[in-house]
Enzyme design. Structure first.
Site, short mmCIF file in Angstrom:
data_model
loop_
_atom_site.label_atom_id
_atom_site.label_comp_id
_atom_site.label_asym_id
_atom_site.label_seq_id
_atom_site.Cartn_x
_atom_site.Cartn_y
_atom_site.Cartn_z
N ASP A 1 -33.46 -20.62 18.08
CA ASP A 1 -33.61 -20.41 19.51
C ASP A 1 -34.04 -21.73 20.18
O ASP A 1 -34.94 -22.41 19.67
CB ASP A 1 -34.70 -19.32 19.68
CG ASP A 1 -34.83 -18.79 21.09
OD1 ASP A 1 -33.87 -18.89 21.86
OD2 ASP A 1 -35.91 -18.25 21.40
N ASP B 1 -29.93 -26.20 23.17
CA ASP B 1 -30.42 -26.13 24.55
C ASP B 1 -30.53 -27.55 25.09
O ASP B 1 -31.53 -28.24 24.89
CB ASP B 1 -31.78 -25.42 24.59
CG ASP B 1 -32.33 -25.35 26.01
OD1 ASP B 1 -31.68 -25.88 26.94
OD2 ASP B 1 -33.42 -24.79 26.19
N HIS C 1 -32.05 -14.92 28.53
CA HIS C 1 -33.37 -15.39 28.05
C HIS C 1 -34.45 -14.86 28.97
O HIS C 1 -34.18 -14.45 30.10
CB HIS C 1 -33.41 -16.92 28.03
CG HIS C 1 -32.72 -17.49 26.83
ND1 HIS C 1 -33.40 -18.04 25.78
CD2 HIS C 1 -31.40 -17.54 26.50
CE1 HIS C 1 -32.52 -18.42 24.86
NE2 HIS C 1 -31.30 -18.14 25.28
N SER D 1 -38.40 -10.30 28.60
CA SER D 1 -39.51 -9.36 28.38
C SER D 1 -39.78 -8.58 29.66
O SER D 1 -39.71 -9.14 30.77
CB SER D 1 -40.78 -10.11 27.96
OG SER D 1 -40.74 -10.36 26.57
N ASN E 1 -32.99 -11.68 24.89
CA ASN E 1 -34.06 -12.36 24.15
C ASN E 1 -35.45 -11.86 24.55
O ASN E 1 -35.81 -11.93 25.73
CB ASN E 1 -34.03 -13.86 24.46
CG ASN E 1 -32.94 -14.58 23.72
OD1 ASN E 1 -31.96 -13.97 23.29
ND2 ASN E 1 -33.10 -15.87 23.56
N1 PH4 Z 1 -37.23 -17.04 24.13
C1 PH4 Z 1 -38.43 -17.21 23.31
C2 PH4 Z 1 -38.97 -18.62 23.37
C3 PH4 Z 1 -40.25 -18.81 22.56
O1 PH4 Z 1 -41.56 -22.26 21.78
P1 PH4 Z 1 -41.77 -20.78 21.66
O2 PH4 Z 1 -41.60 -20.29 20.24
O3 PH4 Z 1 -43.07 -20.30 22.27
O4 PH4 Z 1 -40.60 -20.18 22.57
O5 PH4 Z 1 -36.19 -17.84 23.92
C4 PH4 Z 1 -37.10 -16.08 25.14
O6 PH4 Z 1 -36.14 -16.10 25.90
C5 PH4 Z 1 -38.19 -15.04 25.27
O7 PH4 Z 1 -38.39 -14.58 26.60
P2 PH4 Z 1 -39.73 -13.79 26.99
O8 PH4 Z 1 -40.83 -14.79 27.14
O9 PH4 Z 1 -39.41 -13.11 28.29
O10 PH4 Z 1 -40.01 -12.79 25.91
ZN ZN Z 2 -35.41 -18.43 25.74
#
Ligand code: PH4
Ligand code: ZN
Length: 306
Positions: A82, A104, A211, A214, A254
């Site tokens: 990701d 990305d 993305h 949540s 996501n």
């Molecule tokens: N993601 C998760 C990104 C997590 O660097 P890290 O491990 O803290 O990054 O790609 C999402 O799109 C999650 O979305 P959300 O915050 O709404 O659950």
């Molecule tokens: Zn993301």
């Protein structure tokens, strides 16, 4: 089963008009919870790790755990990188056994994003690994924003058409007004569905990814608050808007923040209720169960279809 390429899972979801979940993990408990939920609902899933997760848990541990998890079920599981930004990390993931990577380069200018994404597609496709890329920046749409401001960070549908044609990506994450984390909107939550609709049409129905999806549900916030978590002003994407997004062509959703909240609520509650407890198995299990229940609900929601 072995880990499967992301492209296969997304092609089926796209054909049938539903979305699958992509859930992030950084440790064994989250991975077990996600795969248990996928297995119980018999629905394919992406298990996602960022570069931060790799730094935390180690690439070899992640791949070994993911392969073991995939072997434990007949449900297709895809191991996904990701928000890959570093070409070296992307190459290492591909060589180590990931079945999908995201490049990305959305922070770069359009031409540079296109060139970097194309390079990743060339490397990944040689090994049968699927590629997701991103256009636009993840940022909430503020109230009273001007059209020019909105255009400056949301995906440009015409650019999406050119980008997909030039790069050969297997899926695209268009920025339509969501952002990462628990504080997504200052005012009313708002996603740009027209733009999403145009991207789907102009990219010939390519699988699309949302993305920052949540929902930060009320009942979860209540459980968190009761256990002592302090996050005033937290707000996610409303469920109805997620359903709308899936209807407009999103095939992968996501979610990370909601899992973090569920786990933390589970762990904190048991620790608060049992101050003498110091066996990690006793306080991590409720966290793991809490994540599994949450993920099951998400999978069923995303599967409803359009
Ligand atoms: N993601 C998760 C990104 C997590 O660097 P890290 O491990 O803290 O990054 O790609 C999402 O799109 C999650 O979305 P959300 O915050 O709404 O659950
Ligand atoms: Zn993301």
């Amino acid at each position: 089963m072995s880990l499967v390429p992301g492209k296969e899972i997304l092609a089926e979801a796209n054909r049938q008009g539903y979305a699958v979940g992509a859930f992030n993990f950084n440790n064994l408990e989250f991975l077990q919870a996600i795969v248990t939920a996928a297995d119980h609902t018999e629905t394919p899933v992406f298990i996602a790790t960022t570069e931060g997760a790799i730094k935390y848990a180690g690439l070899d541990y992640i791949v070994a755990m993911a392969q073991t998890a995939a072997r434990s079920t007949k449900t297709p599981i895809c191991l996904h990188l990701d928000h890959g930004r570093n070409l070296d990390v992307i190459r290492r993931c591909i060589d180590a056994g990931y079945t999908s990577v995201m490049i990305d380069a959305s922070n770069l200018a359009f031409e540079e994003n296109t060139a970097k994404t194309k390079t990743v597609v060339e490397i990944a496709h040689k090994k049968g690994v699927s590629v997701e890329a991103e256009l636009g920046r993840l940022k909430g749409i503020e109230d009273n924003i001007s059209v020019a401001e909105r255009d400056s960070f949301l995906v440009d549908p015409e650019q999406a058409r050119r980008f997909v044609k030039a790069t050969g990506v297997d899926s695209l994450a268009p920025a339509i007004g969501t952002s990462h984390g628990a504080f997504k909107f200052k005012g009313k939550p708002r996603l740009d569905f027209d733009r999403l609709h145009q991207v789907k049409a102009l990219t010939n129905g390519l699988p699309l990814v949302l993305h920052g999806a949540s929902t930060v549900p009320r009942e979860l916030l209540d459980r968190c608050q009761k256990s002592g978590v302090k996050i005033p002003g937290a707000q996610g994407v409303p469920e109805e808007q997620l359903i709308q997004a899936i209807k407009h062509g999103i095939n992968k959703v996501n979610v990370d923040t909601d899992l973090r909240l569920a786990f933390t609520a589970g762990v904190r509650t048991v620790l608060n209720e049992n101050p003498g407890q110091f066996d990690p198995r006793k306080y991590l299990s409720p966290g793991r169960e809490s994540v599994a229940e949450l993920v099951k609900g998400k999978i069923l929601l995303f599967r409803q279809g359009r």
